[in-house]
Motif scaffolding. Structure first.
Motif, PDB file in Angstrom:
ATOM      1  N   SER A  36       0.831  -1.197   0.000  1.00  0.00           N
ATOM      2  CA  SER A  36       0.000   0.000   0.000  1.00  0.00           C
ATOM      3  C   SER A  36       0.872   1.256   0.000  1.00  0.00           C
ATOM      4  O   SER A  36       1.854   1.338   0.728  1.00  0.00           O
ATOM      5  CB  SER A  36      -0.877  -0.038   1.265  1.00  0.00           C
ATOM      6  N   GLY A  37       0.502   2.202  -0.861  1.00  0.00           N
ATOM      7  CA  GLY A  37       1.204   3.482  -0.897  1.00  0.00           C
ATOM      8  C   GLY A  37       2.474   3.476  -1.731  1.00  0.00           C
ATOM      9  O   GLY A  37       3.202   4.475  -1.756  1.00  0.00           O
ATOM     10  N   GLY A  39       2.757   3.514  -4.934  1.00  0.00           N
ATOM     11  CA  GLY A  39       2.665   4.311  -6.157  1.00  0.00           C
ATOM     12  C   GLY A  39       1.984   3.622  -7.329  1.00  0.00           C
ATOM     13  O   GLY A  39       2.049   4.103  -8.465  1.00  0.00           O
ATOM     14  N   LYS A  40       1.282   2.527  -7.074  1.00  0.00           N
ATOM     15  CA  LYS A  40       0.653   1.762  -8.164  1.00  0.00           C
ATOM     16  C   LYS A  40      -0.429   2.573  -8.869  1.00  0.00           C
ATOM     17  O   LYS A  40      -0.429   2.719 -10.093  1.00  0.00           O
ATOM     18  CB  LYS A  40       0.021   0.454  -7.617  1.00  0.00           C
ATOM     19  N   THR A  41      -1.377   3.089  -8.071  1.00  0.00           N
ATOM     20  CA  THR A  41      -2.500   3.818  -8.663  1.00  0.00           C
ATOM     21  C   THR A  41      -2.014   5.093  -9.349  1.00  0.00           C
ATOM     22  O   THR A  41      -2.484   5.437 -10.437  1.00  0.00           O
ATOM     23  CB  THR A  41      -3.551   4.133  -7.577  1.00  0.00           C
ATOM     24  N   THR A  42      -1.068   5.762  -8.720  1.00  0.00           N
ATOM     25  CA  THR A  42      -0.519   6.980  -9.327  1.00  0.00           C
ATOM     26  C   THR A  42       0.081   6.653 -10.692  1.00  0.00           C
ATOM     27  O   THR A  42      -0.146   7.361 -11.683  1.00  0.00           O
ATOM     28  CB  THR A  42       0.556   7.597  -8.399  1.00  0.00           C
TER      29      THR A  42
HETATM   30  N1  LIG Z   1      -3.306  13.674  -4.226  1.00  0.00           N
HETATM   31  C1  LIG Z   1      -2.282  13.318  -3.436  1.00  0.00           C
HETATM   32  N2  LIG Z   1      -1.657  14.220  -2.669  1.00  0.00           N
HETATM   33  C2  LIG Z   1      -0.605  13.885  -1.885  1.00  0.00           C
HETATM   34  N3  LIG Z   1      -0.107  12.644  -1.793  1.00  0.00           N
HETATM   35  C3  LIG Z   1      -0.679  11.694  -2.551  1.00  0.00           C
HETATM   36  C4  LIG Z   1      -1.804  11.972  -3.398  1.00  0.00           C
HETATM   37  N4  LIG Z   1      -2.165  10.831  -4.018  1.00  0.00           N
HETATM   38  C5  LIG Z   1      -1.314   9.879  -3.571  1.00  0.00           C
HETATM   39  N5  LIG Z   1      -0.434  10.391  -2.691  1.00  0.00           N
HETATM   40  C6  LIG Z   1       0.660   9.656  -2.010  1.00  0.00           C
HETATM   41  O1  LIG Z   1       1.455   9.035  -3.006  1.00  0.00           O
HETATM   42  C7  LIG Z   1       1.868   7.735  -2.606  1.00  0.00           C
HETATM   43  C8  LIG Z   1       1.440   6.708  -3.640  1.00  0.00           C
HETATM   44  O2  LIG Z   1       0.007   6.596  -3.644  1.00  0.00           O
HETATM   45  P1  LIG Z   1      -0.778   5.554  -4.570  1.00  0.00           P
HETATM   46  O3  LIG Z   1      -2.232   5.759  -4.368  1.00  0.00           O
HETATM   47  O4  LIG Z   1      -0.241   5.641  -5.938  1.00  0.00           O
HETATM   48  O5  LIG Z   1      -0.307   4.175  -3.910  1.00  0.00           O
HETATM   49  P2  LIG Z   1      -0.849   2.689  -4.154  1.00  0.00           P
HETATM   50  O6  LIG Z   1       0.363   1.848  -4.298  1.00  0.00           O
HETATM   51  O7  LIG Z   1      -1.818   2.672  -5.251  1.00  0.00           O
HETATM   52  O8  LIG Z   1      -1.542   2.400  -2.757  1.00  0.00           O
HETATM   53  P3  LIG Z   1      -2.841   1.495  -2.374  1.00  0.00           P
HETATM   54  O9  LIG Z   1      -2.488   0.070  -2.685  1.00  0.00           O
HETATM   55  O10 LIG Z   1      -2.962   1.732  -0.896  1.00  0.00           O
HETATM   56  O11 LIG Z   1      -3.990   2.014  -3.163  1.00  0.00           O
HETATM   57  C9  LIG Z   1       1.278   7.502  -1.233  1.00  0.00           C
HETATM   58  O12 LIG Z   1       2.255   7.771  -0.262  1.00  0.00           O
HETATM   59  C10 LIG Z   1       0.145   8.503  -1.167  1.00  0.00           C
HETATM   60  O13 LIG Z   1      -0.067   8.908   0.164  1.00  0.00           O
END
Ligand SMILES: Nc1ncnc2c1ncn2[C@@H]1O[C@H](COP(=O)(O)OP(=O)(O)OP(=O)(O)O)[C@@H](O)[C@H]1O
Length: 311
Positions: A36-37, A39-42
């Motif tokens: 989690s967190g 950066g996958k969704t980003t």
């Molecule tokens: N709009 C935003 N503003 C500030 N920080 C952000 C924003 N969106 C995401 N983040 C941060 O960027 C990092 C990556 O987030 P992301 O959602 O891409 O992770 P993820 O791997 O998809 O997580 P998960 O499996 O929990 O959905 C995290 O630390 C998150 O807190």
């Protein structure tokens, strides 16, 4: 082909994605996997520009996506998320047909395709066609979401935890159905998941991320049997080799060769069962048999190291 080139996303002082360079091949499923967190969704949302990169490039079929208007770009990229956002006032069939209808496709052909797709995702068309989203369970709504994305027939499909809301049995059934559909239609799929088993079962390639960076890109077997770092092994867990062997048939490891005098194992068992039999029989080679005929042999070393024969 989707190429990410030195891609970065910064939020204030924090780098959510850092210097990410990786290529997602055409016609295959690539899983973005990681804690989690990480950066996958980003990363996923930078592909269709729902999030604008801070720096770096996304190339789609060689074309820099910054040169395309976002709405034009998204026409060729389906997007499936866990909260699917079906239109509440439309029936299931109308929801699935949204894009073909918008494009003015032939209504009769679309209706047939909608029924086919509902069937493919495991929803009986006669029962579900006329239902409203409010009458569906979370899992059924998710299936409709997948059918809708496929009905638009985009060459590229981005999926964010698409099977997340399903119970384990429904989840596996939809995963299997989706895998078959993807094979049939040859879509290029990038799918976010934090579920290791889902990635191993569905993906042709896995991009494992950690703290915004790429730890390893490879096939499921590459990650399981040839982890690139301690993080990869730790993330996949100690029992991953056995779990992987339990999921693949022993026939993937068969080498041609004489099998006389060796204990035999039927061809329809998993590689893990073969490994157990070797332990039980105190041997390091087994004969693999189909209908009483030897197919070849399988060795302890090949199983442990994931050395499959080319398929
Ligand atoms: N709009 C935003 N503003 C500030 N920080 C952000 C924003 N969106 C995401 N983040 C941060 O960027 C990092 C990556 O987030 P992301 O959602 O891409 O992770 P993820 O791997 O998809 O997580 P998960 O499996 O929990 O959905 C995290 O630390 C998150 O807190």
């Amino acid at each position: 082909m989707i190429e990410l080139v030195h891609l970065e996303k910064r939020y204030g002082d924090a780098l959510a994605v850092r210097d990410l360079s990786v290529t997602f091949p055409d016609g295959a499923i690539t899983a973005l996997l990681g804690p989690s967190g990480c950066g996958k969704t980003t990363t996923l949302r930078m592909i269709n520009r729902l999030i604008e990169p801070t720096s770096g490039q996304v190339l789609l079929g060689g074309q820099d996506t910054r040169n395309l208007r976002p709405e034009v770009l998204r026409r060729g990229i389906g997007y499936v998320i866990q909260q699917i956002g079906l239109f509440p006032h439309l029936s299931v069939a109308q929801n699935v047909a949204t894009v073909p209808d918008l494009l003015g496709k032939d209504r009769r052909a679309t209706a047939r395709r909608v029924d086919e797709l509902l069937q493919l995702v495991g929803l009986d068309p006669a029962t579900f066609r006329e239902k409203r989203p409010a009458q569906l369970s979370g899992g059924q709504a998710q299936r409709v979401g997948v059918a809708r994305a496929l009905a638009a027939d985009p060459p590229v499909l981005l999926m964010d935890e698409p099977f997340g809301a399903l119970d384990p049995i429904g989840r596996e059934a939809l995963q299997t159905a989706f895998r078959q559909i993807q094979r049939q239609l040859g879509k290029t799929v990038v799918m976010v998941t934090h579920d290791i088993d889902e990635a191993l079962r569905l993906a042709d390639h896995i991009a494992l991320m950690n703290a915004g960076q790429l730890e390893q890109f490879g096939s499921p077997d590459d990650l399981v049997f040839r982890p690139a770092s301690a993080f990869v092994s730790q993330f996949l867990g100690e029992d991953i080799v056995l779990r992987r062997l339990a999921a693949v048939p022993v026939t993937r490891f068969v080498q041609p060769g004489p099998a006389i005098g060796l204990p035999g194992v039927p061809a329809d068992v998993s590689a893990r069962t073969a490994l157990s039999l070797m332990l039980q029989e105190h041997v390091d080679t087994l004969a693999v048999e189909q209908d009483g005929q030897p197919l070849g042999t399988v060795t302890w070393d090949d199983l442990r190291k994931g050395r499959t024969c080319p398929s």
